[in-house]
Design a protein around this motif. Structure first.
Motif, PDB file in Angstrom:
ATOM      1  N   GLY A 139       9.430  -1.100 -14.903  1.00 12.58           N
ATOM      2  CA  GLY A 139       9.415   0.344 -14.715  1.00 12.58           C
ATOM      3  C   GLY A 139       8.108   1.032 -15.036  1.00 12.58           C
ATOM      4  O   GLY A 139       8.059   2.258 -15.124  1.00 12.58           O
ATOM      5  N   GLU A 140       7.005   0.266 -15.204  1.00 11.16           N
ATOM      6  CA  GLU A 140       5.711   0.887 -15.463  1.00 11.16           C
ATOM      7  C   GLU A 140       5.086   1.431 -14.182  1.00 11.16           C
ATOM      8  O   GLU A 140       4.170   2.258 -14.228  1.00 11.16           O
ATOM      9  N   LEU A 141       5.547   0.945 -13.035  1.00 11.42           N
ATOM     10  CA  LEU A 141       5.110   1.435 -11.734  1.00 11.42           C
ATOM     11  C   LEU A 141       6.327   1.864 -10.928  1.00 11.42           C
ATOM     12  O   LEU A 141       7.417   1.319 -11.104  1.00 11.42           O
ATOM     13  N   ASP A 142       6.118   2.825 -10.032  1.00  9.19           N
ATOM     14  CA  ASP A 142       7.189   3.238  -9.130  1.00  9.19           C
ATOM     15  C   ASP A 142       7.190   2.401  -7.857  1.00  9.19           C
ATOM     16  O   ASP A 142       8.243   2.096  -7.299  1.00  9.19           O
ATOM     17  N   CYS A 143       5.994   2.049  -7.383  1.00 12.49           N
ATOM     18  CA  CYS A 143       5.876   1.277  -6.143  1.00 12.49           C
ATOM     19  C   CYS A 143       4.516   0.591  -6.133  1.00 12.49           C
ATOM     20  O   CYS A 143       3.658   0.887  -6.976  1.00 12.49           O
ATOM     21  N   ALA A 144       4.330  -0.327  -5.204  1.00 14.91           N
ATOM     22  CA  ALA A 144       3.060  -1.061  -5.139  1.00 14.91           C
ATOM     23  C   ALA A 144       2.765  -1.457  -3.705  1.00 14.91           C
ATOM     24  O   ALA A 144       3.681  -1.743  -2.925  1.00 14.91           O
ATOM     25  N   ILE A 145       1.475  -1.462  -3.375  1.00 15.38           N
ATOM     26  CA  ILE A 145       1.006  -1.932  -2.075  1.00 15.38           C
ATOM     27  C   ILE A 145       0.405  -3.313  -2.292  1.00 15.38           C
ATOM     28  O   ILE A 145      -0.562  -3.472  -3.047  1.00 15.38           O
ATOM     29  N   MET A 146       1.009  -4.312  -1.650  1.00 16.15           N
ATOM     30  CA  MET A 146       0.604  -5.706  -1.842  1.00 16.15           C
ATOM     31  C   MET A 146       0.617  -6.430  -0.503  1.00 16.15           C
ATOM     32  O   MET A 146       1.048  -5.875   0.507  1.00 16.15           O
ATOM     33  N   ALA A 147       0.144  -7.669  -0.525  1.00 18.34           N
ATOM     34  CA  ALA A 147       0.151  -8.498   0.678  1.00 18.34           C
ATOM     35  C   ALA A 147       1.190  -9.596   0.525  1.00 18.34           C
ATOM     36  O   ALA A 147       1.310 -10.213  -0.534  1.00 18.34           O
TER      37      ALA A 147
END
Length: 306
Positions: A139-147
Motif C-alpha cells: 500500500g505504499e503506492l497506488d499504481c505503477a507503470i512497468m513492463a
C-alpha cells in the motif's frame, strides 16, 4: 486492537527493524515496541522473531500482517469514498515507474496530468520492478507503470503501449550506415547492458541470449559491460566502447553527434508497458484519468493499446 497497532506491525514487517519502523511511523521506538508487544499478548501469538541484527516475521505473522494491510486499506477506503462524493480525482496519486520508462515518459505525462487534472498531483517513485511490486502490495503506492512480464501478484492490469527496441551504435561503427539490423548480427559485437535488477536487461538478453553467459567468465569482461542507467550506457556507446539496445522512447528527438539509432529488422523485439494497481484500490476514476493522460502524451514511436 487499533488501526495504529496494525500500522506498526505493517511498518516493522516492511523495514525488518524496530528503529526504522518507529521513524517511519513518527513515534519513539519504545512506543512502537510496547504497542506491538501488547497486540501480540492480546492475540496470544508471536508476530515477529527478534534477532540480534534483524527482525523476521513468523509464518503466522505473515498472515496477520497481510490482513492488517487489508484492514488499513479498507479503513482508508472509507475516506476515499467520502472524497469521491465531492471530487473523484481530488488528492495525490502515488505512482511508481521503472527506471527505463520514467525519464522518457514522465516529462510528457506530468505535463498532461497538470493540464487535465490539476487537483490530482502525482507523487512519483522510480525503482526496480520487484521493489515497485512490493510497494504496491503493502500500500505504499497506488499504481505503477512497468513492463511485462512480471510475477503474477493478483494486480489489476491495463495495457498502455507496445514499445519497439532500437540498436544504438557509435557513428564510427559499420552499423551507423545501415537502415536496419538483425538481432543475429549483434552476437559478434561488444554489448553494453544495464546492471542486474533492471527488467530491461532481461528483455535485451531474450533478444541476444548469447550475452547471458558473459557476466561470469573472463571473456565477458571483453564482450559485455554494464551500466547503471540507459543514459550512462549511451555515453559509453558514443565513446566507442560497443553497441547497445534501447527502448524507442529513449531515442532523442534531435540527432546526436556521436550516436546513431538503427531499427531492428522484422520481427522487431518490443516490450509491453502496462499500468498496474491493487484490485482493492477504490479510486477507479484516478486510474482512468492517468491512462487518459498517458494516451495524451506524444509518443510517436510506440503502438498505443486500448
Amino acid at each position: 486492537m487499533t488501526l495504529t497497532e496494525l500500522r506498526y506491525i505493517v511498518a516493522v514487517a516492511r523495514e525488518r527493524h524496530f528503529g526504522r519502523a518507529a521513524e517511519a511511523c513518527f513515534v519513539s521506538q519504545p512506543t512502537l515496541s510496547v504497542a506491538i508487544k501488547k497486540l501480540e499478548e492480546e492475540l496470544d501469538v508471536k508476530i515477529f522473531e527478534r534477532g540480534a541484527t534483524e527482525v523476521s516475521v513468523t509464518p503466522l505473522g505473515e498472515d496477520i500482517v497481510r490482513q492488517a494491510q487489508s484492514v488499513i486499506e479498507q479503513a482508508g477506503a472509507i475516506k476515499e469514498i467520502a472524497k469521491r462524493g465531492k471530487d473523484p480525482l481530488a488528492g495525490a496519486l502515488r505512482l511508481g515507474i521503472i527506471y527505463t520508462i520514467g525519464p522518457y515518459l514522465l516529462p510528457e505525462l506530468v505535463k498532461a496530468v497538470i493540464d487535465r487534472y490539476p487537483q490530482m498531483p502525482l507523487m512519483l517513485q522510480e525503482n526496480f520492478t520487484v521493489k515497485l511490486l512490493e510497494m504496491l502490495r503493502v500500500g505504499e503506492l497506488d499504481c505503477a507503470i512497468m513492463a511485462e512480464p512480471f510475477p503474477d501478484t493478483g494486480l489489476a492490469i491495463a495495457p498502455l503501449y507496445d514499445e519497439p527496441f532500437v540498436i544504438a551504435a557509435p557513428t564510427t561503427h559499420p552499423f551507423a550506415s545501415r537502415d536496419r539490423i538483425s538481432a543475429q548480427e549483434l552476437k559478434n559485437e561488444t554489448m553494453l547492458l544495464l546492471g542486474t535488477g533492471h527488467c530491461f536487461r532481461d528483455q535485451v538478453l531474450e533478444v541476444c541470449p548469447e550475452f547471458a553467459r558473459f557476466s561470469s567468465d573472463a571473456e565477458g569482461i571483453r564482450k559485455s559491460f554494464e551500466g547503471s542507467s540507459l543514459e550512462t550506457i549511451k555515453h559509453m556507446v558514443a565513446s566507442g566502447m560497443g553497441v547497445t539496445v534501447v527502448p524507442a522512447l529513449s531515442v532523442p528527438k534531435e540527432p546526436q553527434p556521436h550516436l546513431r539509432f538503427v531499427p531492428f529488422e522484422e520481427p522487431v523485439p518490443t516490450r509491453r508497458v502496462v499500468l498496474a494497481w491493487r484490485r482493492t484500490f477504490t479510486r477507479y476514476e484516478a486510474i482512468a484519468a492517468l491512462r487518459n493522460a498517458v494516451y495524451d502524451c506524444q509518443l510517436g514511436s510506440v503502438t498505443r493499446l486500448s
